[in-house]
Design a protein around this motif. Structure first.
Motif, PDB file in Angstrom:
ATOM      1  N   ASP A  47       0.837  -1.201   0.000  1.00  0.00           N
ATOM      2  CA  ASP A  47       0.000   0.000   0.000  1.00  0.00           C
ATOM      3  C   ASP A  47       0.869   1.247   0.000  1.00  0.00           C
ATOM      4  O   ASP A  47       0.589   2.206  -0.726  1.00  0.00           O
ATOM      5  CB  ASP A  47      -0.949  -0.007   1.200  1.00  0.00           C
ATOM      6  CG  ASP A  47      -1.942   1.146   1.152  1.00  0.00           C
ATOM      7  OD1 ASP A  47      -2.554   1.370   0.084  1.00  0.00           O
ATOM      8  OD2 ASP A  47      -2.099   1.832   2.180  1.00  0.00           O
ATOM      9  N   LYS A  48       1.944   1.264   0.776  1.00  0.00           N
ATOM     10  CA  LYS A  48       2.831   2.427   0.811  1.00  0.00           C
ATOM     11  C   LYS A  48       3.644   2.539  -0.475  1.00  0.00           C
ATOM     12  O   LYS A  48       3.961   3.634  -0.919  1.00  0.00           O
ATOM     13  CB  LYS A  48       3.753   2.357   2.031  1.00  0.00           C
ATOM     14  CG  LYS A  48       3.009   2.574   3.323  1.00  0.00           C
ATOM     15  CD  LYS A  48       3.879   2.411   4.528  1.00  0.00           C
ATOM     16  CE  LYS A  48       3.096   2.475   5.811  1.00  0.00           C
ATOM     17  NZ  LYS A  48       1.978   3.359   5.849  1.00  0.00           N
ATOM     18  N   GLY A  51       0.427   2.924  -3.364  1.00  0.00           N
ATOM     19  CA  GLY A  51      -0.680   3.834  -3.070  1.00  0.00           C
ATOM     20  C   GLY A  51      -2.022   3.279  -3.497  1.00  0.00           C
ATOM     21  O   GLY A  51      -2.696   3.860  -4.331  1.00  0.00           O
ATOM     22  N   THR A  56      -2.557   4.840   2.095  1.00  0.00           N
ATOM     23  CA  THR A  56      -1.733   5.707   1.252  1.00  0.00           C
ATOM     24  C   THR A  56      -2.435   5.990  -0.078  1.00  0.00           C
ATOM     25  O   THR A  56      -2.654   5.073  -0.868  1.00  0.00           O
ATOM     26  CB  THR A  56      -0.374   5.032   0.966  1.00  0.00           C
ATOM     27  OG1 THR A  56       0.215   4.630   2.205  1.00  0.00           O
ATOM     28  CG2 THR A  56       0.563   5.975   0.238  1.00  0.00           C
ATOM     29  N   ARG A  60       0.683   9.841  -3.020  1.00  0.00           N
ATOM     30  CA  ARG A  60       1.727   9.796  -1.989  1.00  0.00           C
ATOM     31  C   ARG A  60       2.462   8.465  -1.971  1.00  0.00           C
ATOM     32  O   ARG A  60       3.236   8.179  -1.054  1.00  0.00           O
ATOM     33  CB  ARG A  60       1.128  10.086  -0.613  1.00  0.00           C
ATOM     34  CG  ARG A  60       0.706  11.530  -0.469  1.00  0.00           C
ATOM     35  CD  ARG A  60       0.451  11.965   0.948  1.00  0.00           C
ATOM     36  NE  ARG A  60       0.213  10.887   1.892  1.00  0.00           N
ATOM     37  CZ  ARG A  60      -0.750  10.879   2.801  1.00  0.00           C
ATOM     38  NH1 ARG A  60      -1.582  11.898   2.892  1.00  0.00           N
ATOM     39  NH2 ARG A  60      -0.889   9.864   3.620  1.00  0.00           N
ATOM     40  N   ALA A  61       2.223   7.619  -2.991  1.00  0.00           N
ATOM     41  CA  ALA A  61       2.888   6.318  -3.080  1.00  0.00           C
ATOM     42  C   ALA A  61       4.396   6.496  -3.212  1.00  0.00           C
ATOM     43  O   ALA A  61       4.877   7.484  -3.782  1.00  0.00           O
ATOM     44  CB  ALA A  61       2.358   5.530  -4.271  1.00  0.00           C
ATOM     45  N   TRP A  62       5.129   5.537  -2.707  1.00  0.00           N
ATOM     46  CA  TRP A  62       6.587   5.573  -2.775  1.00  0.00           C
ATOM     47  C   TRP A  62       7.058   5.607  -4.225  1.00  0.00           C
ATOM     48  O   TRP A  62       7.986   6.335  -4.563  1.00  0.00           O
ATOM     49  CB  TRP A  62       7.143   4.367  -2.035  1.00  0.00           C
ATOM     50  CG  TRP A  62       8.574   4.480  -1.590  1.00  0.00           C
ATOM     51  CD1 TRP A  62       9.279   5.626  -1.344  1.00  0.00           C
ATOM     52  CD2 TRP A  62       9.462   3.401  -1.322  1.00  0.00           C
ATOM     53  NE1 TRP A  62      10.544   5.329  -0.924  1.00  0.00           N
ATOM     54  CE2 TRP A  62      10.688   3.960  -0.898  1.00  0.00           C
ATOM     55  CE3 TRP A  62       9.342   2.026  -1.377  1.00  0.00           C
ATOM     56  CZ2 TRP A  62      11.793   3.175  -0.548  1.00  0.00           C
ATOM     57  CZ3 TRP A  62      10.433   1.259  -1.011  1.00  0.00           C
ATOM     58  CH2 TRP A  62      11.640   1.823  -0.612  1.00  0.00           C
ATOM     59  N   GLY A  66       6.526   9.690  -3.118  1.00  0.00           N
ATOM     60  CA  GLY A  66       6.091   9.917  -1.738  1.00  0.00           C
ATOM     61  C   GLY A  66       7.051   9.295  -0.743  1.00  0.00           C
ATOM     62  O   GLY A  66       7.897   8.471  -1.098  1.00  0.00           O
ATOM     63  N   PRO A  68       7.317   7.033   2.679  1.00  0.00           N
ATOM     64  CA  PRO A  68       6.566   6.151   3.569  1.00  0.00           C
ATOM     65  C   PRO A  68       6.609   6.573   5.037  1.00  0.00           C
ATOM     66  O   PRO A  68       5.750   6.187   5.818  1.00  0.00           O
ATOM     67  CB  PRO A  68       7.225   4.792   3.394  1.00  0.00           C
ATOM     68  CG  PRO A  68       8.050   4.883   2.177  1.00  0.00           C
ATOM     69  CD  PRO A  68       8.380   6.317   1.977  1.00  0.00           C
ATOM     70  N   GLY A  71       4.598  11.174   6.502  1.00  0.00           N
ATOM     71  CA  GLY A  71       3.275  11.453   7.047  1.00  0.00           C
ATOM     72  C   GLY A  71       3.123  11.021   8.492  1.00  0.00           C
ATOM     73  O   GLY A  71       2.687  11.797   9.341  1.00  0.00           O
ATOM     74  N   ASP A  95      13.117   5.906   5.164  1.00  0.00           N
ATOM     75  CA  ASP A  95      12.157   5.316   4.229  1.00  0.00           C
ATOM     76  C   ASP A  95      12.600   3.925   3.789  1.00  0.00           C
ATOM     77  O   ASP A  95      11.822   2.975   3.831  1.00  0.00           O
ATOM     78  CB  ASP A  95      11.987   6.205   2.990  1.00  0.00           C
ATOM     79  CG  ASP A  95      11.222   7.482   3.268  1.00  0.00           C
ATOM     80  OD1 ASP A  95      10.536   7.573   4.310  1.00  0.00           O
ATOM     81  OD2 ASP A  95      11.302   8.397   2.428  1.00  0.00           O
TER      82      ASP A  95
END
Length: 194
Positions: A47-48, A51, A56, A60-62, A66, A68, A71, A95
């Motif tokens: 999910d990170k 996204g 996430t 904001r996905a890695w 984004g 991880p 936030g 991260d």
């Protein structure tokens, strides 16, 4: 040799009455807990990374640039480590370490291999996340309610303890690759790799 179950044997280690209290049903229940715990870590990783829109959002996905950790850690508003977590929020090393931890712990639990390392790393990760949320405080640094529901035992502690129990009960041997992993020469010589 220590007998693992009917018809199978692998050299593990000498313990008091190995398996005498663990029924097949209990071993299967531990396997379900292992797979469920592994899924929690892998889901967070994916999910990170991509996204999927749960914790996430896609923007904001890695993979979309984004962070991880930014936030969660920049939102820490409690405890004695608040400034420490703010300082490392979004740092590339944080991260990468966080994401590699999620992936490695999740895969180890899902596959049933390297359970001791995964349990140790998972317990450490959960301890750090517990410290970031600092459930001991009733109010945030801004004086707002912290929304802590239990000052000591929360889901981070439960996940950490679950990983330790899974490793200590050889939960990777049922519906996993644990028996095969434990038979590898490198694991035989380095028991901490079980």
């Amino acid at each position: 040799m220590t007998t693992i179950g009917r018809g199978s044997a692998a050299h593990l280690e000498h313990v008091e009455a190995p398996g005498s209290m663990l029924t097949k049903t209990a071993a299967r229940a531990l396997a379900v807990l292992r797979l469920s715990t592994g899924f929690v870590f892998l889901w967070a990783f994916f999910d990170k990374t991509f996204g999927w829109g749960f914790a996430t959002p896609a923007e904001r996905a890695w993979v979309n640039g984004g962070s991880p950790t930014k936030g969660f850690l920049s939102g820490v508003e409690v405890g004695p480590f608040e400034s420490f977590f703010h300082n490392i929020a979004g740092d590339p090393w944080a991260d990468w370490l966080f994401m590699l931890g999620l992936l490695a712990i999740g895969l180890a639990f899902m596959l049933g291999i390297g359970m001791r390392l995964a349990a140790g790393a998972g317990a450490l990760m959960m301890l750090l996340m517990w410290a970031a949320e600092w459930p001991l405080d009733k109010t945030t640094s801004a004086g707002e309610p912290s929304m802590s529901t239990n000052p000591i035992i929360d889901y981070h502690v439960i996940y950490g303890l679950a990983g330790i129990v899974l490793a200590l009960t050889y939960a990777g041997h049922t519906w996993g690759l644990g028996k095969w992993w434990a038979s590898l020469p490198i694991v035989q010589k380095n028991r901490w790799l079980i």
